[in-house]
Scaffold this active site. Structure first.
Site, PDB file in Angstrom:
ATOM      1  N   HIS A  75       1.234   4.850   6.455  1.00 11.30           N
ATOM      2  CA  HIS A  75       0.652   5.271   5.183  1.00 11.30           C
ATOM      3  C   HIS A  75       0.621   6.791   5.041  1.00 11.30           C
ATOM      4  CE1 HIS A  75      -1.023   1.225   6.065  1.00 11.30           C
ATOM      5  NE2 HIS A  75      -0.715   1.048   4.787  1.00 11.30           N
ATOM      6  N   SER A 108       0.803  -1.228   0.000  1.00  6.21           N
ATOM      7  CA  SER A 108       0.000   0.000   0.000  1.00  6.21           C
ATOM      8  C   SER A 108       0.830   1.270   0.000  1.00  6.21           C
ATOM      9  CB  SER A 108      -0.931   0.003   1.222  1.00  6.21           C
ATOM     10  OG  SER A 108      -0.169  -0.154   2.414  1.00  6.21           O
ATOM     11  N   ASP A 127      -2.049   6.741  10.458  1.00  7.66           N
ATOM     12  CA  ASP A 127      -1.149   5.851  11.197  1.00  7.66           C
ATOM     13  C   ASP A 127       0.291   6.248  10.906  1.00  7.66           C
ATOM     14  OD1 ASP A 127      -0.475   4.773   8.674  1.00  7.66           O
ATOM     15  OD2 ASP A 127      -2.074   3.284   8.802  1.00  7.66           O
TER      16      ASP A 127
END
Length: 519
Positions: A483, A295, A480
């Site tokens: 990311h 990601s 977080d």
């Protein structure tokens, strides 16, 4: 019936033997020539400065010389095209640097030499910087100097004198010279492009006429073509705003097309016989850049954005197409297990690139859902895992999976680039936590063991974060510590592009536009 005199008979016999010997020698020469040249193709050699070949000819910075696209106008099953030009050279220094001699030694009868000099000939004759200037004109004047740059004694001649040497030496080898006037610069005055028809363009023409070789007035042809388009269409299209001398890919194609036009117009130049009737010009050849990872690379959604979404902005889009195959939640293991890699491999072509970044999810569970953890390290250890559906899976090390991606890419002729994972937003004593003892280290080791390129993005981004400070960096991480948002992704992509541009041996560096404005 009369009998021939013994002396006449002897003379006739000797003459007959001589004729047989000459015939034998001629046949031997013809056979030898046929053996070495039966399948040989003539070669077109281009010589000149950076407007013929810019840099390494890889389009670095989006700049190209006309010698690079020229090959696409010719039937390469019948003729070879080799670009031997070098940026920064003049008609003088192309000789003194030893660049002409290898071409001269390789010339064969029926080869061609296309030459264009002049852009650098107006520089100083003697200085400690470039010392590349020539005496103006086509005369036999000369100047003796002790070269401040090379330390050698040198006799400097006129621009025309040097051109004559190339022409005469090429002719002596049976090659066919063609002279071009220098392409115009992207300078405008009252809506017109200034010509060099009273300087290097004129002198090139005078030498060509005196030596009886073809001359193509490239300066006039291209200046006229530019004026038809207008300054607004030329700047940013054929030339970039920051450079008025060196052409873009489109500008190089235009110059090459005008040379071809000149060859077709030439009455006595057999080179036009090798031209394609309807050439398909695909220049520069666009390569694919595939991104694989998790990601932090993937395009993302909402506020979460991976650097792979922003990276295309830092590439010359006329040269490469970026295809982001990264997917959130994947590790080096699951990207293979789920078949994502097997779907990508058939799409790889020779000269394409694969940028791979894994590690964020490789520390997860090996034998429990989500079944994405890999074994630590780069060795050949394995662990057999029984999944929830009862199927068996052999789990390998992080390094094993990375090596497989590299080997598969290399087998397809693609170029793998291993990227260490971006750092998390974790700090200790004012320093960003690195992965230099784990996935960053193993990524480097894998690259070194396989001959792949390596970019330590983990270190480069961490250093930039520290320069910015923890408070500023926190704005990049909305949810977080892993990311990034679009701003963070953009910064990471820019740093990655800068790192690619620094790898001199990597062909992808030529497509990097670190400014973020694709050409």
């Amino acid at each position: 019936m009369t009998q021939s005199h013994p002396i006449n008979k002897k003379i006739n016999e000797n003459a007959f033997e001589m004729i047989k010997l000459i015939s034998f020698l001629l046949m031997t020469c013809l056979l030898a020539f046929g053996k070495t040249n039966a399948n040989a193709k003539p070669t077109i050699y281009t010589i000149g400065d950076s407007t013929v070949k810019n840099g390494r000819g890889d389009g670095s910075g989006g700049l190209w010389g006309w010698g690079d696209p020229l090959v696409q106008f010719f039937d390469t099953s019948r003729v070879e095209v080799e670009n031997h030009a070098l940026g920064g050279t003049s008609s003088r220094t192309f000789r003194t640097k030893g660049l002409w001699q290898p071409v001269l030694e390789r010339l064969q009868p029926g080869d061609y030499v296309l030459m264009q000099f002049g852009h650098n000939d107006a520089g100083p004759i003697n200085d400690d910087f470039r010392a590349r200037g020539t005496i103006k004109g086509v005369g036999d004047e000369s100047e003796e100097i002790d070269n401040l740059l090379t330390g050698e004694h040198e006799v400097v001649h006129s621009y025309g004198w040097y051109l004559r040497q190339y022409i005469q030496e090429a002719k002596a080898k049976g090659a066919i010279p063609v002279v071009m006037s220098p392409i115009p610069r992207n300078s405008w005055k009252d809506g017109r492009v200034p010509r060099n028809d009273q300087s290097y363009g004129l002198w090139a023409k005078e030498v060509a006429l005196a030596e009886g070789v073809e001359f193509i007035n490239l300066n006039e042809k291209m200046a006229s073509a530019m004026e038809k388009l207008g300054e607004a269409q030329v700047t940013g299209n054929l030339f970039f705003e920051h450079d008025h001398t060196h052409t873009s890919a489109k500008g190089a194609v235009l110059a090459a097309a005008l040379i071809v036009e000149g060859l077709r117009e030439a009455e006595n130049c057999p080179l036009k016989d090798f031209l394609l009737e309807n050439p398909t010009i695909n220049f520069p050849e666009k390569k694919k850049v595939f991104l694989i990872g998790d990601s932090t690379v993937a395009g993302g959604s909402g506020e979460i954005v991976g650097w792979g979404r922003e990276l295309p902005a830092f590439f010359d889009s006329s040269r490469v197409e970026t295809i982001n195959k990264a997917r959130g939640g994947r590790s080096s293991r699951t990207f293979l297990y789920e078949g994502l890699w097997d779907e990508l491999v058939p799409q790889l072509g020779r000269g394409d690139f694969v940028l791979m970044q894994f590690g964020h999810n490789d520390g997860g569970n090996i034998d429990k859902a989500k079944y994405r953890g890999s074994l630590r390290g780069t060795g050949n250890e394995t662990q057999e895992v029984t999944r929830e559906d009862g199927s068996k899976e052999t789990v390998h090390t992080y390094g094993w999976y990375m090596k497989k991606y590299i080997a598969d890419a290399q087998a397809k002729g693609a170029i793998p680039i291993v990227v260490s994972m971006i750092p998390r937003n974790r700090w200790k004593d004012g320093k960003v936590e690195r992965a230099s003892d784990s996935y960053g280290k193993w990524a480097r080791e894998v690259a070194e063991q396989t001959g792949a390129f390596f970019i330590d993005l983990n270190e480069a981004v961490a250093a930039e974060y520290e320069a910015m400070g923890a408070e500023a960096v926190s704005a990049f991480f909305p949810d977080d510590h892993t990311h990034t948002n679009s701003a963070g992704a953009l910064l990471n992509a820019k740093i990655l592009a800068q790192q690619i541009a620094r790898i001199k041996e990597c062909p992808l560096r030529g497509a990097v536009s670190v400014s973020g404005q694709s050409h």
